[in-house]
Design a protein around this motif. Sequence first.
Motif, PDB file in Angstrom:
ATOM      1  N   GLY A 219      20.281  -2.908 -40.359  1.00 62.27           N
ATOM      2  CA  GLY A 219      20.445  -1.842 -39.378  1.00 62.27           C
ATOM      3  C   GLY A 219      19.120  -1.220 -38.976  1.00 62.27           C
ATOM      4  N   THR A 220      19.039   0.105 -39.118  1.00 58.80           N
ATOM      5  CA  THR A 220      17.826   0.821 -38.714  1.00 58.80           C
ATOM      6  C   THR A 220      16.762   0.840 -39.811  1.00 58.80           C
ATOM      7  N   ALA A 221      17.024   0.199 -40.945  1.00 52.50           N
ATOM      8  CA  ALA A 221      16.023   0.187 -42.019  1.00 52.50           C
ATOM      9  C   ALA A 221      14.732  -0.469 -41.563  1.00 52.50           C
ATOM     10  N   GLY A 222      14.830  -1.416 -40.616  1.00 51.29           N
ATOM     11  CA  GLY A 222      13.639  -2.087 -40.102  1.00 51.29           C
ATOM     12  C   GLY A 222      12.998  -1.407 -38.911  1.00 51.29           C
ATOM     13  N   ASP A 223      13.513  -0.247 -38.512  1.00 51.33           N
ATOM     14  CA  ASP A 223      12.917   0.476 -37.380  1.00 51.33           C
ATOM     15  C   ASP A 223      11.705   1.266 -37.846  1.00 51.33           C
ATOM     16  N   VAL A 224      10.787   0.574 -38.481  1.00 54.19           N
ATOM     17  CA  VAL A 224       9.570   1.174 -39.024  1.00 54.19           C
ATOM     18  C   VAL A 224       8.396   0.229 -38.723  1.00 54.19           C
ATOM     19  N   ASN A 225       7.191   0.771 -38.830  1.00 59.33           N
ATOM     20  CA  ASN A 225       5.968  -0.034 -38.760  1.00 59.33           C
ATOM     21  C   ASN A 225       5.938  -0.916 -37.514  1.00 59.33           C
ATOM     22  N   ASN A 251      16.417 -13.421 -47.949  1.00 59.20           N
ATOM     23  CA  ASN A 251      17.725 -12.782 -47.831  1.00 59.20           C
ATOM     24  C   ASN A 251      17.645 -11.449 -47.093  1.00 59.20           C
ATOM     25  N   ASP A 252      16.448 -10.893 -46.985  1.00 59.53           N
ATOM     26  CA  ASP A 252      16.273  -9.592 -46.327  1.00 59.53           C
ATOM     27  C   ASP A 252      15.952  -9.733 -44.835  1.00 59.53           C
ATOM     28  N   LEU A 253      15.723 -10.945 -44.364  1.00 59.42           N
ATOM     29  CA  LEU A 253      15.219 -11.149 -43.011  1.00 59.42           C
ATOM     30  C   LEU A 253      16.323 -11.601 -42.056  1.00 59.42           C
ATOM     31  N   GLY A 254      16.045 -11.466 -40.783  1.00 58.83           N
ATOM     32  CA  GLY A 254      16.991 -11.863 -39.753  1.00 58.83           C
ATOM     33  C   GLY A 254      17.569 -10.657 -39.043  1.00 58.83           C
ATOM     34  N   ILE A 255      18.716 -10.861 -38.399  1.00 61.80           N
ATOM     35  CA  ILE A 255      19.423  -9.785 -37.703  1.00 61.80           C
ATOM     36  C   ILE A 255      20.747  -9.606 -38.427  1.00 61.80           C
ATOM     37  N   GLY A 256      20.903  -8.486 -39.108  1.00 58.59           N
ATOM     38  CA  GLY A 256      22.013  -8.303 -40.025  1.00 58.59           C
ATOM     39  C   GLY A 256      23.384  -8.477 -39.400  1.00 58.59           C
ATOM     40  N   PRO A 281      29.993  -7.031 -38.886  1.00 65.24           N
ATOM     41  CA  PRO A 281      29.592  -5.756 -39.517  1.00 65.24           C
ATOM     42  C   PRO A 281      28.132  -5.802 -39.914  1.00 65.24           C
ATOM     43  N   PRO A 282      27.461  -4.676 -39.945  1.00 61.36           N
ATOM     44  CA  PRO A 282      26.043  -4.664 -40.358  1.00 61.36           C
ATOM     45  C   PRO A 282      25.885  -5.114 -41.795  1.00 61.36           C
ATOM     46  N   ALA A 283      24.751  -5.733 -42.086  1.00 58.85           N
ATOM     47  CA  ALA A 283      24.481  -6.181 -43.452  1.00 58.85           C
ATOM     48  C   ALA A 283      24.264  -4.971 -44.351  1.00 58.85           C
ATOM     49  N   PRO A 284      24.906  -4.932 -45.521  1.00 57.92           N
ATOM     50  CA  PRO A 284      24.729  -3.783 -46.420  1.00 57.92           C
ATOM     51  C   PRO A 284      23.342  -3.779 -47.050  1.00 57.92           C
ATOM     52  N   VAL A 285      22.777  -2.590 -47.179  1.00 58.86           N
ATOM     53  CA  VAL A 285      21.456  -2.445 -47.781  1.00 58.86           C
ATOM     54  C   VAL A 285      21.552  -2.682 -49.282  1.00 58.86           C
ATOM     55  N   PRO A 286      20.739  -3.566 -49.853  1.00 62.58           N
ATOM     56  CA  PRO A 286      20.759  -3.782 -51.303  1.00 62.58           C
ATOM     57  C   PRO A 286      20.426  -2.489 -52.048  1.00 62.58           C
ATOM     58  N   PRO A 287      21.031  -2.252 -53.205  1.00 62.09           N
ATOM     59  CA  PRO A 287      20.769  -1.016 -53.957  1.00 62.09           C
ATOM     60  C   PRO A 287      19.288  -0.802 -54.258  1.00 62.09           C
TER      61      PRO A 287
END
Length: 297
Positions: A219-225, A251-256, A281-287
Amino acid sequence: MRNLFGPMFFFGFIGLAVFMISHGAPLGWLPALLVTAIVLAYAGERRWPYQANWNKSQKDSARDYTHAAVNETFNVLGVAAIPLLAMWLPDSGLWPNDWPLGFQLLLVVPLADLGITLVHYASHRWPLLWRLHAVHHSVTRMYGLNGLMKHPLHQMLEALGGTLPLLLLGMPVEVAALLAFAITIQLLLQHSNVDMRTGWLRHVFAWAPVHRLHHLKYGTAGDVNFALFFSFWDRLLGTALDSQRYTVTDNDLGIGNRPDYPVAYLAQLIEPFRREHPAYPPAPVPPALHEVLIKDS
């Protein structure tokens, strides 16, 4: 070498390019120098990989080479067209032509960086721009050539955002060519799979340890840098994330919410213009990442 790779690659290649052109070398030498940079970038990724599996093709190598070849060809054509544009643009008389070429480049890099960064920022907020920009975010591994993997139309918009004000001020073709070369060198470093250790330089340069967080698929977690060259633009925008405590994996890359995003080159060119997109659905953020984001936000 992990500590020195970024500074040596950045200042070495850009400094050599400025030296060559300042001493009369034709602009045609810059593509050859760029090929040398790509070869060394690949060698560094294999010697000091951040993720060893990112060095292995995921049936995406031919596509990435095609993106790079097409987009760099457009860059060359754009630089070559500057003398023609100069015939139509009024001479403002503001360009510091009497400055050494290196100082002219120092002037244009942060100005172009600001324009490109703002277009990039807007591309994560305006749906029409995101459709074009999503091609770049569809990667599931990061290595140097990913920096050149863009939809040609989005690359054109970024180029206009970064260079149009400079062209209106009268930027000469030699400076434009060096700027295009510097941008490509920075893109190689920004998406590099080298496990480089940047230390305090991460507060200045948006190299891979900073930019990898921008490619998070959650989601918006990558809306940085967002910045291309300099990290301080993100501090001004309020979008800086400086976490060294999370290791990014494929596993963290791509478009969720688009795990089915096309992989083939032509399909990626067409994808932004498709009217219907499957809903996921959006990919869940890992803990582990959630904890880091809370602490570092």
